[in-house]
Design a protein around this motif. Structure first.
Motif, mmCIF file in Angstrom:
data_model
loop_
_atom_site.group_PDB
_atom_site.id
_atom_site.type_symbol
_atom_site.label_atom_id
_atom_site.label_comp_id
_atom_site.label_asym_id
_atom_site.label_seq_id
_atom_site.Cartn_x
_atom_site.Cartn_y
_atom_site.Cartn_z
ATOM 1 N N GLY A 145 -8.027 -11.479 -2.259
ATOM 2 C CA GLY A 145 -8.625 -10.218 -2.683
ATOM 3 C C GLY A 145 -7.996 -8.978 -2.060
ATOM 4 N N GLN A 146 -6.851 -9.149 -1.382
ATOM 5 C CA GLN A 146 -6.228 -8.009 -0.713
ATOM 6 C C GLN A 146 -5.172 -7.306 -1.560
ATOM 7 N N SER A 162 0.831 -1.205 0.000
ATOM 8 C CA SER A 162 0.000 0.000 0.000
ATOM 9 C C SER A 162 0.867 1.257 0.000
ATOM 10 N N GLN A 193 -0.203 -4.153 -5.977
ATOM 11 C CA GLN A 193 -0.690 -3.057 -5.133
ATOM 12 C C GLN A 193 -1.787 -3.531 -4.194
ATOM 13 N N TYR A 194 -1.908 -2.811 -3.117
ATOM 14 C CA TYR A 194 -2.881 -3.136 -2.078
ATOM 15 C C TYR A 194 -4.286 -2.805 -2.552
ATOM 16 N N ASN A 195 -5.240 -3.659 -2.212
ATOM 17 C CA ASN A 195 -6.590 -3.509 -2.720
ATOM 18 C C ASN A 195 -7.645 -3.661 -1.625
ATOM 19 N N GLY A 196 -7.232 -3.611 -0.367
ATOM 20 C CA GLY A 196 -8.201 -3.824 0.716
ATOM 21 C C GLY A 196 -8.708 -2.508 1.286
ATOM 22 N N THR A 197 -9.302 -2.583 2.472
ATOM 23 C CA THR A 197 -9.791 -1.365 3.109
ATOM 24 C C THR A 197 -8.600 -0.478 3.480
ATOM 25 N N ALA A 198 -8.869 0.831 3.536
ATOM 26 C CA ALA A 198 -7.797 1.807 3.656
ATOM 27 C C ALA A 198 -6.880 1.553 4.853
ATOM 28 N N VAL A 233 -3.716 -6.713 -5.781
ATOM 29 C CA VAL A 233 -3.887 -6.975 -7.208
ATOM 30 C C VAL A 233 -2.555 -6.718 -7.903
#
Lengths: 479, 812
Positions: free
Chosen positions: B489-490, B460, B500-505, B492
Motif C-alpha cells: 500500500g505504499q 515520491s 508513485q508514492y502513496n504513503g504518509t508524507a 501505486v
C-alpha cells in the motif's frame, strides 16, 4: 450507507466519555468497532441506542451480521468456515444478489520482508480458496483489522481494505487515531482518519492532559462549559496564566459557536479571487486530470477543466493555463492547503508538460487560505479540525453528498488508468460535482472570513491548528 | 604556548629527557618508526590554467592538482586520492573557476560528510574565488541555514555546499532547486572514503536519486571525488556514484619528517611478584590502562608546549579521557595549567565550533576527539597526535597521524596500544602499518532493505518509470521492489505509467543515514536543558539504558527512563556526580538461518553464508570506576526487551567428531572448570573447555578480520555454541550488526582462509601462553559473556582443523 467507526486499543485506553460522544457526533457513526470486549460496558453506557457497539467476537461458528439494510450489509467473519457459510447464504438469497456486502475480519494481515523484497498477505491462501470454491473471488470488499485505514490493495482478485489505525508500523506512522468509513452501496469506501486529541475538551487550544484534569476538578467537563467560563476564573486555576486562559476560552468559543476570529490587521488579497481545486491520480501524481475553477464574481460560474484520457497529462492543465493567461492574469488564485499540494503539483506539471506557461504561473499571485489563516495565525477557524469540509460545515455550508474523498478519487482514477474499460470508468459527472463542492466550500469560507468583524483577543498560541494537523497533512483526504 | 616548535622525539621524548621529565618513566617507548620527509613536486599553474588565473596564484600547483585539472578539462570525472592537506579542495574549486569563466550561469554542488566540514570549507572556497577575482560565491545550505537565506541560496548562489543527509531531504522539493539542478556543471564529493558500510549505502542511493533529478532537469555535471588513501579509490567512487572515474594518486605535496613512537603502558602492579616475572610472562592486562596512559602522554606533551590532538574510539572515551587528563595534569610535576577539551559528534554545534576555533587560534593545549576530527576540518597545525588504540585500519591510522605537522614541518605521533589483540599485534609488528596495501572501502549496493527505502523516496520525488532502471536497475530488482511496496500500500501505479508514492508524507524523513534502523531517540534532561543530538536505538539500549552513567560535554548524567511507546521515543537523563561509568552486558541467540552460499569442506565441515535473525538482549550492566577501571557494582539487571535484527551471517560448522579430536590434541591439565554458581555450572570440564575453544576461535577471527578487510569490529558480532538447534553441531557464527547486513560477515566467508590463518598465527604465538588467553589474543571488550569461557589451545585446534580442511578442499 453504513458509517463504521473503528477505535484501536491504544485510542480506547485514552478516550473519555465526552470525547467518545464527540466522535460519534462528528462522524455520524452507525457502528463503533473496537477489538477488546473489555470496553463494551463503557461504550454502551456512554452511547445511546442509535449506535451499534461491536467488539471482536470469539469464534461463534457462524458469520455475524453487524449492520445492514436492503442495499448493503456489514458482516463479521472469524474463520474461512464462516466465510463459506456467508457465501452460501448470500448465493441462496436472491434478494441480496444485487446488494453490496462488506466483510470485516482479522483473517488477512499485511507484512513486508525488505530483505527479500516480498510483501505477504498472511491468511490469504485459506481465505481465497474458500472464495474460489464458491466462485466468489471478486464479490465482496474485505475489511481487515490487521491493516491500516490507508491500506487498499487487490490480492489475486481479493479487494482488501484496512480499517485499523496503527495496525502495522510498516505501513506508516502510528498514533492514537480513529478511522471512519462510509460504506456505500456501490462498493465505495470513503475513509477518514482523525487523531483522538481532536475531540472533546482536548480539541481546545492549550488544553492537554494535565490541564484537562485541572479543568475537571473545577467542574468544567466540556468545551461548552469552558466557552462560557470567565478568563478570571480559568486563569486562577493552577497551570493557567492570563494568556493561556484567554486563548483556551476563545478557542472553545470558536468551536462551539462556529465563528471566525480574525487577527488585527489581517486582510485578504485585493482583487477578485479565482478559487481552484485539482484532482489527480495520487499524492505524487502523474496526471492532473481535473482543475475545478470557481468564479463567484461571474454569477458563480464553475468551470471544470477536465481530460479523462490518462495518457494526456497536458490537456486539462494546458486548457486551464490558456484560460488563465487570457482571463485570469493578476487575479489571486486561491486554494486550500495550496502550498502543500495544488501549487507545487501544478508547478511541476507545467515544467514537465507545458513549460511556456511556467513564467505566467510563477509570477501569478497564489494564495493559500489555510496557510494564511492557520499557519500564519491570521484567523481562528471553527470546526473540530481545520480541514476544508469541517470548517465549511461549521460555517453553515451544506455539501453535496458525493460520498467521495480525495484518496478515493485518486484510487478510482488509478484503477481506470491501469485498465481503461467501461467497468472501471469513473462517473465523470459525479467527480466534477465533487470538485465543484470543494471549490464552492472554499469560496464560502473565504467570503465568511472576509465578512467577519470578530477580532481575536488572544495574540499567540495557535497551536491547536498547526500542531495537531501536521501529521495528517499530505494525505489526499484531508483538505 | 609556542606554535613554532618543531617537535621531534629527540627534543621531547628522548629517553634521557623523559627519565628526568616524564613522571615515573618506565621505559614505555619501545619502538619508533620514521617516515622520511618528501619534497614537493610542482607544476607552474599556467601550465593548466589560463594566464589570468595562473598568474594570480601565489604558488605553483602540486603535480596531482595539475593532473586532475587536466583530466577534468578532457571531460572526465576524477577521483583524487592523496594525503591530508594536499590541496584537494583546490582541484574542484579551480576547475569550477574555469567553468564559470566559460559559462557565467554555471553552478555547482560541493558535498561534505559533515556540517562542520561544510562551514570550514566554505571559507576556503570563497577565499580562492576572491584571490582569483572570480565572480562567484559559495554558501552552505544545511540544517543550520537561516530560513531567509534559503531561497536566495537555491536561486542565486553559484556553489551550494551541503551534505547528504540534507540532500536526502531537499530532493523532496526539487522544483525549488530547479535552477541549480538545471545549471549544475560540477559536483564535488569530498572525503568520499567516509561513505562506507551502512552509511555509504545510503549515500550511494541518495547520489543516484540526485543524479536522476539532475538528469531530469537536463544537466549531467562532472564529478570530482576526493578521498584519503584507500585500497580501491576508483572502484569505490564508481560504486558510490554509478559513474566512471580517472584516478589521480601520485601525491605531489611535501611533508616533513614524521615520527611515530610506540608507547607501551607500564606495569600497573609493582612488588616482588611482578618484578620476578620475565618479560614474556607479562600480560597486557597487567599493564596500566592504555586510555589513562594515553591521557598521560597528552598531558606531558601539552605541558611541554606541544599542542596535541588525541584520538580515542568512543564518545564516552573522549569525555572520560578529559577527566583522566585533568587527573594526570594534577599529579604531573610541572605545575603549569593546561586546558584539555573533548570533541565528538554528539556535542552541540556551538561547542564543536568553539573547540575548532580554539584549536585554530592555539588557545587550547590538548583536545581528545573521536574520528570526528580525523576528517579535513581546518584546525590549523597540530604539533603532535596521540592515538589511544589502533583505529582499525591503516587508512585511519595514517589519517590521524597526518593531523600533526602540516606543510613541511616535522611531526610527532605517539601510539598507545590497547590491551586487545590487534593493538598488541601492531605493537609487536610496527611494520604492519607501513605496508602498502591500504584497506578497501566497502559499499554493498545489493542490500535490499536500504535500497527499498530509497525506492520509496525516489517514487515520491518523481513517479518511477522504465527510464529509471538506469539509476535503480536492473529492471527485475526495481519491479520487485515496486511490486512489494504496491502490495504493502505504499506505492501505486507501475513502471509503464509511473509508480508513485502513496504513503504518509515525506518518506525521506524515514531514512536514517547512519544506520538502517529508523528510530531516533531524543534526549531530555529532567532537571535542565541538554543540547544533544538524537540517538539511535542500538546506542540507547547499549549506552543509555536506565541506570546508565554517561558523560556529556564534561558533565555526568544518569539515565532515568527510556520511553518508547510513542512516535517520538525519548530518553530522560538527570545530572549526576560520580566517579563511575557503566558498561552493559549482553547475550544473544541466532535463529532462522537461511543458507545462500555454502562450501562443503568434506568430513562434516561446512562453511556457510546467508541470513539469520540475531536477538541481542542487554540484560545487565557493570558500574566501573572511571579512574581505576575496577568494577564497583557488578551485573545490575536492565529491563529492556531484546533487539532483534535480520541480517547477514557466516558460520563454520564442525562435525560432532571434532570433540574427541580437539580433546586429544590439548593437554588434560589445561581443561577448564566452570564456576559453581555461574551460567555454565551445569557443564562438565570437557564440555566447558570445548566451548572455550569455539568461543576463542570466534573471538579471534572477529578481532583479526579488520587486518584483512576494511571493516570495523563494532559493525560485526559473533556467537559460538557446542550445539545449535538449526545447525545441529558445534558452530561459530560471525554476523553483521545492522539490519539487512552490509556484507561484512559475507566478506569473512569469502576470505575465510586468510583471516583464519592470521588468527591462528596470532593466537599460537601470543606471549601470554595462558590457556585462557589474554586481551591480546582471545579476550574482547565487546564480549557479552565477560570473556568466559575461552581456551587458547582448543581454539587453535579448532582453527587448525578448519584450515586443514580448507587447504585440502582448495588443493584437492
Amino acid at each position: 450507507m453504513i458509517g463504521l467507526t473503528v477505535l484501536p486499543e491504544v485510542t480506547m485506553q485514552r478516550c473519555g466519555g465526552n470525547q467518545l460522544q464527540d466522535i460519534v457526533r462528528y462522524f455520524d457513526s452507525d457502528v463503533i468497532f473496537t477489538p477488546n470486549r473489555i470496553h463494551e460496558p463503557f461504550l454502551s453506557t456512554e452511547l445511546d441506542d442509535s449506535v451499534h457497539v461491536m467488539t471482536q467476537p470469539l469464534n461463534s461458528g457462524e458469520p455475524i451480521e453487524i449492520a445492514g439494510d436492503n442495499d448493503i450489509q456489514l458482516v463479521w467473519v472469524s474463520t474461512p468456515a464462516d466465510l463459506e457459510t456467508l457465501i452460501q447464504n448470500t448465493q441462496q438469497n436472491l434478494r441480496q444478489e444485487s446488494s453490496e456486502v462488506y466483510l470485516l475480519s482479522d483473517q488477512l494481515a499485511v507484512s513486508v520482508n525488505l530483505i527479500d523484497l516480498e510483501a505477504r498477505l498472511d491468511g490469504l491462501a485459506a481465505y481465497r480458496d474458500t472464495l474460489a470454491e464458491r466462485n466468489a473471488v471478486g464479490e465482496f470488499t474485505h475489511l481487515t483489522i490487521k491493516a491500516n485505514p490507508e491500506y487498499r490493495a487487490e490480492w489475486q482478485g481479493v479487494d482488501v481494505q484496512g480499517v485499523m489505525p496503527s495496525a502495522n508500523e510498516q505501513q506508516g506512522i502510528s498514533y492514537a487515531g480513529i478511522a471512519h468509513f462510509e460504506l456505500q452501496s456501490n462498493g465505495i469506501v470513503g475513509g477518514k482518519t482523525r487523531k483522538l486529541e481532536r475531540f472533546g475538551l482536548r480539541a481546545v487550544d492549550q488544553v492537554g492532559g494535565t490541564r484537562i484534569e485541572t479543568l475537571r476538578e473545577a467542574n468544567i467537563h466540556s468545551r461548552q462549559d469552558l466557552s462560557m467560563s470567565s478568563v478570571k476564573k480559568i486563569s486562577s486555576l493552577s497551570g493557567f496564566g492570563q494568556t493561556t486562559a484567554r486563548t483556551a476560552i476563545e478557542s472553545a468559543q470558536v468551536i462551539e459557536q462556529g465563528e471566525i476570529r480574525k487577527a488585527s490587521g489581517a486582510s485578504l488579497p485585493e482583487g477578485k479571487p479565482i478559487f481552484i481545486d485539482i484532482e489527480t491520480d495520487g499524492l505524487n501524481p502523474t496526471i492532473i486530470w481535473l482543475i475545478g475553477v470557481y468564479l463567484p464574481d461571474q454569477d458563480g460560474r464553475y468551470m471544470p477543466f477536465i481530460e479523462t484520457d490518462p495518457d494526456k497529462p497536458d490537456v486539462a492543465l494546458e486548457a486551464f493555463l490558456s484560460w488563465l493567461a487570457e482571463f485570469g492574469r493578476d487575479r489571486p488564485i486561491v486554494a486550500y492547503n495550496g502550498w502543500n499540494f495544488d501549487f507545487p503539483v501544478i508547478n511541476e506539471h507545467i515544467a514537465d508538460h507545458c513549460p511556456r506557461y511556467l513564467e505566467l504561473w510563477e509570477s501569478s499571485y497564489r494564495f493559500d487560505l489555510y496557510d494564511w489563516a492557520v499557519k500564519k495565525n491570521n484567523a481562528t477557524l471553527p470546526g473540530l479540525t481545520n480541514k476544508l469540509e469541517d470548517v465549511a460545515e461549521a460555517l453553515g455550508w451544506e455539501p453535496f453528498d458525493t460520498g467521495l474523498t480525495g484518496a478515493e478519487v485518486a484510487r478510482l482514477f488509478q484503477r481506470y488508468a491501469a485498465n481503461p474499460c467501461p467497468a472501471t470508468e469513473l462517473d465523470w459527472e459525479r467527480h466534477k460535482r465533487y470538485c465543484e463542492d470543494d471549490v464552492r466550500a472554499l469560496a464560502h469560507i473565504y467570503n465568511q472570513i472576509k465578512a467577519s468583524t470578530n477580532r481575536m483577543t488572544s495574540s499567540g498560541g495557535r497551536s491547536r491548528s498547526s500542531n495537531k494537523n501536521s501529521t495528517s497533512q499530505g494525505t489526499l483526504s484531508d483538505f | 604556548m609556542s606554535q613554532n616548535t618543531t617537535p621531534s622525539l629527540d627534543a621531547v621524548l628522548n629517553a634521557n629527557t623523559l627519565e628526568e621529565t616524564f613522571p615515573d618513566y618506565e621505559g614505555q617507548l619501545i619502538d619508533t618508526i620514521a617516515d622520511p620527509p618528501r619534497k614537493a613536486n610542482t607544476v607552474p599553474a599556467t601550465d593548466v590554467l589560463p594566464d589570468e588565473l595562473g598568474d594570480l596564484l601565489e604558488n605553483d600547483l602540486y603535480s596531482h592538482q595539475a593532473e586532475a585539472i587536466r583530466e577534468l578539462q578532457s571531460g572526465n570525472n576524477v577521483t583524487v586520492a592523496t594525503s591530508t592537506s594536499s590541496g584537494k579542495t583546490w582541484v574542484y574549486t579551480l576547475y569550477f573557476c574555469l567553468q564559470k569563466m566559460q559559462n557565467p550561469d554555471a553552478r555547482a554542488l560541493f558535498l561534505y560528510p559533515t556540517k562542520a566540514l561544510s562551514v570550514n570549507q566554505e571559507r576556503k572556497v570563497n577565499d580562492l574565488f576572491d584571490q582569483l577575482g572570480i565572480d562567484a560565491v559559495a554558501e552552505t545550505y544545511d540544517g543550520d541555514t537561516k530560513d531567509d537565506r534559503k531561497k536566495l541560496i537555491r536561486d542565486r548562489v553559484d556553489v551550494v555546499i551541503s551534505n547528504f543527509a540534507g540532500i536526502n531531504q531537499y530532493l523532496d522539493s526539487h522544483m525549488k532547486w530547479r535552477d541549480i539542478f538545471k545549471n549544475c556543471e560540477l559536483m564535488a564529493i569530498d572525503e568520499c572514503h567516509t561513505y562506507t558500510g551502512v552509511h555509504g549505502m545510503h549515500v550511494a542511493w541518495v547520489i543516484r536519486r540526485l543524479r536522476r533529478l539532475l538528469d531530469h532537469y537536463g544537466s549531467d555535471p562532472q564529478l570530482v571525488c576526493s578521498t584519503a588513501t584507500i585500497g580501491n579509490p576508483r572502484e569505490h567512487s564508481e560504486h558510490l556514484t554509478g559513474a566512471e572515474f580517472e584516478i589521480i594518486d601520485e601525491d605531489g605535496s611535501p611533508h616533513g619528517r614524521r615520527e611515530v613512537g610506540f608507547w607501551q603502558p607500564p606495569l600497573q602492579e609493582t612488588g616482588d611478584l611482578v618484578e620476578e616475572l620475565e618479560e614474556d610472562e607479562i600480560l597486557p592486562s597487567m599493564r596500566r590502562n592504555s586510555d589513562e596512559e594515553a591521557a598521560g602522554a597528552l598531558v606531558h606533551l601539552a605541558k611541554n608546549d606541544v599542542q596535541t590532538l588525541m584520538f580515542t574510539d568512543s564518545r564516552q572515551g573522549t569525555e572520560i579521557g578529559v577527566k583522566r587528563a585533568i587527573e594526570a595534569a594534577r599529579s604531573h610535576p610541572d605545575g603549569k595549567y593546561i586546558d584539555v577539551e573533548p570533541y565528538h559528534a554528539g556535542l552541540s554545534k556551538r561547542k564543536r565550533r568553539a573547540v575548532e576555533n580554539q584549536l585554530n587560534a592555539g588557545q587550547v593545549d590538548g583536545v581528545i576527539s573521536t574520528s570526528a576530527l580525523e576528517l579535513g576540518i581546518d584546525i590549523g597545525s597540530m604539533d603532535a597526535t596521540v592515538l589511544a588504540g589502533y583505529p582499525g585500519t591503516r587508512q585511519s591510522f595514517w589519517q590521524r597521524i597526518g593531523r600533526a605537522g602540516r606543510g613541511t614541518t616535522d611531526s610527532l605521533s605517539v601510539f598507545v596500544p590497547q590491551s586487545d589483540a590487534i593493538d598488541q599485534y601492531i605493537l609487536n609488528n610496527p611494520d604492519y602499518v607501513l605496508e602498502e596495501n591500504v584497506e578497501d572501502a566497502v559499499i554493498d549496493l545489493s542490500n535490499n532493505p536500504v535500497y527499498a527505502k530509497h525506492i520509496l523516496c525516489a517514487a515520491s520525488e518523481r513517479p518511477l518509470t522504465e527510464a529509471d532502471t538506469k539509476w535503480f536497475g536492473p529492471r527485475d530488482r526495481l519491479s520487485r521492489a515496486i511490486n512489494m511496496w504496491q502490495a504493502a500500500g505504499q506505492l501505486v501505479g507501475d513502471l509503464d505509467r509511473g509508480a508513485q508514492y502513496n504513503g504518509t508524507a515525506r518518506p525521506q524523513s524515514g531514512i536514517s543515514m547512519y544506520a538502517t534502523t529508523d528510530e531516533q531517540y531524543d534526549v531530555r534532561q529532567v532537571d535542565g536543558e541538554i543540547d544533544m543530538e538524537p540517538l539511535d536505538k542500538e546506542r540507547v539500549y547499549r549506552e543509555y539504558h536506565p541506570g546508565a552513567l554517561v558523560l556529556y560535554d564534561g558533565d555526568q548524567y544518569e539515565v532515568q527512563e527510556v520511553v518508547e511507546d510513542r512516535i517520538n521515543p525519548y530518553v530522560t537523563v538527570e545530572r549526576s556526580n560520580s566517579a563511575n561509568y557503566t558498561q552493559a552486558i549482553h547475550n544473544k541467540r541466532i535463529t532462522d538461518l537461511d543458507v545462500e552460499r555454502s562450501y562443503d569442506l568434506g568430513g562434516g565441515y561446512q562453511l556457510c553464508a546467508g541470513m539469520g535473525t540475531v536477538h541481542i538482549n542487554y540484560s545487565a550492566y557493570n558500574v566501573i570506576d572511571m579512574y581505576t577501571g575496577e568494577i564497583v557494582e557488578p551485573m545490575i539487571p536492565i529491563d529492556l526487551a531484546p533487539i532483534s535484527l535480520r541480517t547477514q551471517v557466516m558460520w563454520i560448522a564442525f562435525p560432532r567428531e571434532i570433540v574427541s579430536r580437539v580433546l586429544n590434541e590439548i593437554p588434560r591439565s589445561s581443561y577448564l572448570q566452570p564456576e559453581d554458581s555461574g551460567e555454565f555450572a551445569s557443564m562438565g570440564e570437557e564440555e566447558y573447555t570445548l566451548a572455550g575453544g569455539l568461543h576463542g576461535g570466534e573471538h579471534g577471527m572477529i578481532k583479526m578480520a579488520p587486518l584483512e578487510l576494511r571493516l570495523d569490529n563494532s559493525d560485526m558480532g559473533g556467537l559460538s555454541t557446542l550445539h545449535h538447534n538449526e545447525v545441529g553441531s558445534p558452530v561459530w557464527f560471525i554476523h553483521d550488526a545492522v539490519e539487512g547486513g552490509v556484507g561484512f560477515a559475507h566478506s569473512v566467508y569469502e576470505n575465510f582462509q586468510s583471516v583464519a590463518q592470521r588468527t591462528v598465527e596470532r593466537i599460537d604465538n601470543c606471549d601470554c601462553e595462558r590457556d585462557v588467553g589474554c586481551p591480546a589474543c582471545l579476550m574482547s571488550s565487546q564480549c557479552g559473556n565477560q570473556n568466559e569461557p575461552l581456551h587458547r589451545p582448543a581454539a587453535i585446534s579448532f582453527l587448525r582443523a578448519a584450515l586443514n580442511k580448507v587447504e585440502d578442499a582448495t588443493t584437492g
